[in-house]
Write a protein that holds these residues in place. Structure first.
Motif, PDB file in Angstrom:
ATOM      1  N   ASP A 277      -8.990   8.938  -4.146  1.00 27.68           N
ATOM      2  CA  ASP A 277      -9.736   9.776  -5.082  1.00 27.68           C
ATOM      3  C   ASP A 277     -11.234   9.504  -5.073  1.00 27.68           C
ATOM      4  OD1 ASP A 277      -9.639   7.263  -6.247  1.00 27.68           O
ATOM      5  OD2 ASP A 277      -9.191   7.996  -8.272  1.00 27.68           O
ATOM      6  N   PHE A 278     -11.701   8.744  -4.109  1.00 26.55           N
ATOM      7  CA  PHE A 278     -13.129   8.431  -4.036  1.00 26.55           C
ATOM      8  C   PHE A 278     -13.931   9.705  -3.791  1.00 26.55           C
ATOM      9  CE2 PHE A 278     -16.887   7.050  -1.500  1.00 26.55           C
ATOM     10  CZ  PHE A 278     -17.498   6.272  -2.478  1.00 26.55           C
TER      11      PHE A 278
ATOM     12  N   THR B 103     -12.685   6.253   5.666  1.00 23.52           N
ATOM     13  CA  THR B 103     -11.295   6.681   5.660  1.00 23.52           C
ATOM     14  C   THR B 103     -10.737   6.387   4.278  1.00 23.52           C
ATOM     15  OG1 THR B 103      -9.185   6.574   6.836  1.00 23.52           O
ATOM     16  CG2 THR B 103     -10.303   4.483   6.433  1.00 23.52           C
ATOM     17  N   ARG B 104      -9.677   7.081   3.902  1.00 27.25           N
ATOM     18  CA  ARG B 104      -9.115   6.931   2.566  1.00 27.25           C
ATOM     19  C   ARG B 104      -7.662   6.476   2.612  1.00 27.25           C
ATOM     20  NH1 ARG B 104     -13.347  10.187   1.985  1.00 27.25           N
ATOM     21  NH2 ARG B 104     -14.335  10.420  -0.075  1.00 27.25           N
ATOM     22  N   THR B 105      -7.255   5.795   1.552  1.00 20.39           N
ATOM     23  CA  THR B 105      -5.860   5.388   1.435  1.00 20.39           C
ATOM     24  C   THR B 105      -5.003   6.616   1.114  1.00 20.39           C
ATOM     25  OG1 THR B 105      -6.091   4.923  -0.940  1.00 20.39           O
ATOM     26  CG2 THR B 105      -6.566   3.115   0.586  1.00 20.39           C
ATOM     27  N   PRO B 106      -3.705   6.564   1.396  1.00 20.17           N
ATOM     28  CA  PRO B 106      -2.838   7.716   1.114  1.00 20.17           C
ATOM     29  C   PRO B 106      -2.785   8.052  -0.378  1.00 20.17           C
ATOM     30  CG  PRO B 106      -1.775   6.180   2.618  1.00 20.17           C
ATOM     31  CD  PRO B 106      -2.992   5.486   2.107  1.00 20.17           C
TER      32      PRO B 106
ATOM     33  N   LEU C 126      -2.274   1.536 -10.098  1.00 20.40           N
ATOM     34  CA  LEU C 126      -2.960   2.194  -8.996  1.00 20.40           C
ATOM     35  C   LEU C 126      -3.763   1.181  -8.189  1.00 20.40           C
ATOM     36  CD1 LEU C 126      -3.793   4.734  -7.467  1.00 20.40           C
ATOM     37  CD2 LEU C 126      -5.678   5.013  -9.096  1.00 20.40           C
ATOM     38  N   ALA C 127      -4.415   0.254  -8.859  1.00 19.26           N
ATOM     39  CA  ALA C 127      -5.200  -0.761  -8.163  1.00 19.26           C
ATOM     40  C   ALA C 127      -4.329  -1.541  -7.185  1.00 19.26           C
ATOM     41  CB  ALA C 127      -5.846  -1.709  -9.168  1.00 19.26           C
ATOM     42  N   ARG C 128      -3.122  -1.849  -7.587  1.00 22.71           N
ATOM     43  CA  ARG C 128      -2.211  -2.590  -6.700  1.00 22.71           C
ATOM     44  C   ARG C 128      -1.760  -1.716  -5.531  1.00 22.71           C
ATOM     45  NH1 ARG C 128      -0.114  -3.996 -12.007  1.00 22.71           N
ATOM     46  NH2 ARG C 128      -0.824  -6.102 -12.576  1.00 22.71           N
ATOM     47  N   LEU C 129      -1.490  -0.461  -5.799  1.00 20.72           N
ATOM     48  CA  LEU C 129      -0.996   0.431  -4.745  1.00 20.72           C
ATOM     49  C   LEU C 129      -2.031   0.666  -3.652  1.00 20.72           C
ATOM     50  CD1 LEU C 129       0.899   3.092  -6.899  1.00 20.72           C
ATOM     51  CD2 LEU C 129       1.927   1.507  -5.244  1.00 20.72           C
ATOM     52  N   VAL C 130      -3.293   0.836  -4.036  1.00 13.63           N
ATOM     53  CA  VAL C 130      -4.313   1.156  -3.035  1.00 13.63           C
ATOM     54  C   VAL C 130      -4.865  -0.084  -2.349  1.00 13.63           C
ATOM     55  CG1 VAL C 130      -4.982   3.309  -4.164  1.00 13.63           C
ATOM     56  CG2 VAL C 130      -6.202   1.183  -4.738  1.00 13.63           C
ATOM     57  N   SER C 131      -4.340  -1.256  -2.701  1.00 18.22           N
ATOM     58  CA  SER C 131      -4.819  -2.483  -2.065  1.00 18.22           C
ATOM     59  C   SER C 131      -3.725  -3.268  -1.358  1.00 18.22           C
ATOM     60  CB  SER C 131      -5.482  -3.391  -3.123  1.00 18.22           C
ATOM     61  OG  SER C 131      -4.553  -3.757  -4.139  1.00 18.22           O
ATOM     62  N   GLU C 132      -2.564  -2.649  -1.177  1.00 22.26           N
ATOM     63  CA  GLU C 132      -1.496  -3.323  -0.442  1.00 22.26           C
ATOM     64  C   GLU C 132      -1.935  -3.599   0.995  1.00 22.26           C
ATOM     65  OE1 GLU C 132       1.735  -0.619  -0.796  1.00 22.26           O
ATOM     66  OE2 GLU C 132       2.406  -1.441  -2.729  1.00 22.26           O
TER      67      GLU C 132
ATOM     68  N   GLU D 248      -0.421  -3.612   3.829  1.00 22.26           N
ATOM     69  CA  GLU D 248       0.019  -2.629   4.824  1.00 22.26           C
ATOM     70  C   GLU D 248      -0.873  -1.394   4.803  1.00 22.26           C
ATOM     71  OE1 GLU D 248       3.984  -0.003   6.061  1.00 22.26           O
ATOM     72  OE2 GLU D 248       4.107  -1.505   4.471  1.00 22.26           O
ATOM     73  N   THR D 249      -1.245  -0.963   3.589  1.00 26.06           N
ATOM     74  CA  THR D 249      -2.154   0.182   3.448  1.00 26.06           C
ATOM     75  C   THR D 249      -3.510  -0.132   4.059  1.00 26.06           C
ATOM     76  OG1 THR D 249      -1.054   0.941   1.432  1.00 26.06           O
ATOM     77  CG2 THR D 249      -3.324   1.671   1.790  1.00 26.06           C
ATOM     78  N   LEU D 250      -4.034  -1.325   3.775  1.00 28.42           N
ATOM     79  CA  LEU D 250      -5.325  -1.721   4.330  1.00 28.42           C
ATOM     80  C   LEU D 250      -5.267  -1.815   5.854  1.00 28.42           C
ATOM     81  CD1 LEU D 250      -6.377  -4.555   1.845  1.00 28.42           C
ATOM     82  CD2 LEU D 250      -7.129  -2.169   1.872  1.00 28.42           C
ATOM     83  N   HIS D 251      -4.186  -2.370   6.361  1.00 28.59           N
ATOM     84  CA  HIS D 251      -4.028  -2.527   7.808  1.00 28.59           C
ATOM     85  C   HIS D 251      -4.102  -1.174   8.499  1.00 28.59           C
ATOM     86  CE1 HIS D 251      -1.926  -3.204  11.647  1.00 28.59           C
ATOM     87  NE2 HIS D 251      -2.383  -4.448  11.551  1.00 28.59           N
ATOM     88  N   GLU D 252      -3.362  -0.190   7.977  1.00 25.42           N
ATOM     89  CA  GLU D 252      -3.358   1.131   8.597  1.00 25.42           C
ATOM     90  C   GLU D 252      -4.724   1.803   8.497  1.00 25.42           C
ATOM     91  OE1 GLU D 252      -0.958   2.481  10.457  1.00 25.42           O
ATOM     92  OE2 GLU D 252      -0.056   0.492  10.222  1.00 25.42           O
ATOM     93  N   ALA D 253      -5.391   1.639   7.346  1.00 21.64           N
ATOM     94  CA  ALA D 253      -6.702   2.257   7.167  1.00 21.64           C
ATOM     95  C   ALA D 253      -7.725   1.669   8.134  1.00 21.64           C
ATOM     96  CB  ALA D 253      -7.167   2.069   5.724  1.00 21.64           C
TER      97      ALA D 253
END
Length: 275
Positions: free
Chosen positions: A22-23, A42-45, A55-61, A63-68
């Motif tokens: 949502d940035f 790039t943005r997280t899913p 939400l803070a936990r979800l966007v900082s996992e 695996e999410t960071l690795h893919e981004a």
């Protein structure tokens, strides 16, 4: 037409930026960046969750960071920045360090986060007592207070807005009002949290009024990332990025339309210390 005299485009150095889905302030980040540096965002899913600790936990996992970060490797950035304050303080100091480690491993380049950059900026400015402004709910704000305290910095005052969405729509006037509420007589500096909260133009105005350094989430993120490139962020008279501004300056009549907020000090005026 012969355009050979132009010599081609100038070489660019890249900063990769991982932002939450949502940035909305891409343009604000660019305002701190010198001409020879490009930002690659790039943005997280997307996840259907409002601004919260969940939400803070979800966007900082990790695996999410690795893919981004992996999506950014194609453009070969020299440093990667995670541009989210709550996402990088929700796990505490150890969690923030682990995030940097995960991003560095994924991209094989140095990595920074907004909350890590905050602590770096506080150290750079010699701040031991900081006032906080956040757009968050009370629970997210308390998590930021705990993160700062864990790093050994005292929170001297705090004001929060209680928002869970559309934070990028908050006007400068509201940011300035919250800053005045947060700052007490014993704060060394003010931090305005959340990378989705606009702050670029209001920082020097608040510094002139409050007589102390004012730093913000997007500012510290860009400052720290560019520092790792061996270059400096740019911007009008801000204490963090311009050491000359740390001596303060005279309060001048307002020229911005913000009531009670001073205009930028004139470079020709005599400088004086923060009071």
């Amino acid at each position: 037409m012969d355009v050979s005299f132009l010599g081609g485009p100038r070489p660019q150095r890249g900063v990769g930026v991982v932002a939450p889905f949502d940035f909305a302030l891409d343009r604000e980040l660019w305002r701190w960046v010198p001409d020879e540096v490009s930002l690659h965002l790039t943005r997280t899913p997307y996840v259907p969750v409002e601004v919260s600790l969940d939400l803070a936990r979800l966007v900082s996992e990790h695996e999410t960071l690795h893919e981004a970060v992996r999506t950014l490797t194609a453009v070969a950035p020299e440093v990667v920045a995670y541009a989210c304050t709550s996402g990088s303080f929700v796990g505490g100091v150890a969690g923030e360090r682990a995030m940097c480690g995960a991003m560095t491993t994924a991209g094989a380049v140095p990595s920074v986060t907004t909350s890590g950059a905050l602590l770096e900026a506080l150290e750079e400015l010699g701040v031991r007592r900081v006032a906080l402004v956040t757009p968050y709910t009370v629970s997210v704000t308390r998590a930021l207070e705990e993160y700062v305290a864990e790093a050994g910095v005292t929170v001297s005052g705090c004001a929060y807005m209680g928002l869970t969405r559309h934070i990028w729509k908050v006007p400068y006037r509201d940011v300035a009002d919250m800053a005045r509420k947060a700052v007490g007589g014993d704060a060394d500096a003010l931090f305005i949290s959340c990378t989705n909260l606009p702050t670029f133009d209001v920082i020097p105005q608040l510094e002139a009024e409050l007589r102390m350094p004012v730093i913000s989430a997007n500012q510290v993120t860009m400052w720290a990332a560019l520092r790792r490139l061996g270059t400096r962020a740019v911007g009008p008279y801000q204490a963090l990025i311009d050491p000359a501004a740390r001596t303060g300056g005279p309060v001048l009549p307002d020229a911005t339309g913000l009531p009670g907020v001073a205009a930028l000090p004139d470079e020709e005026q005599q400088q004086e210390g923060w009071t």
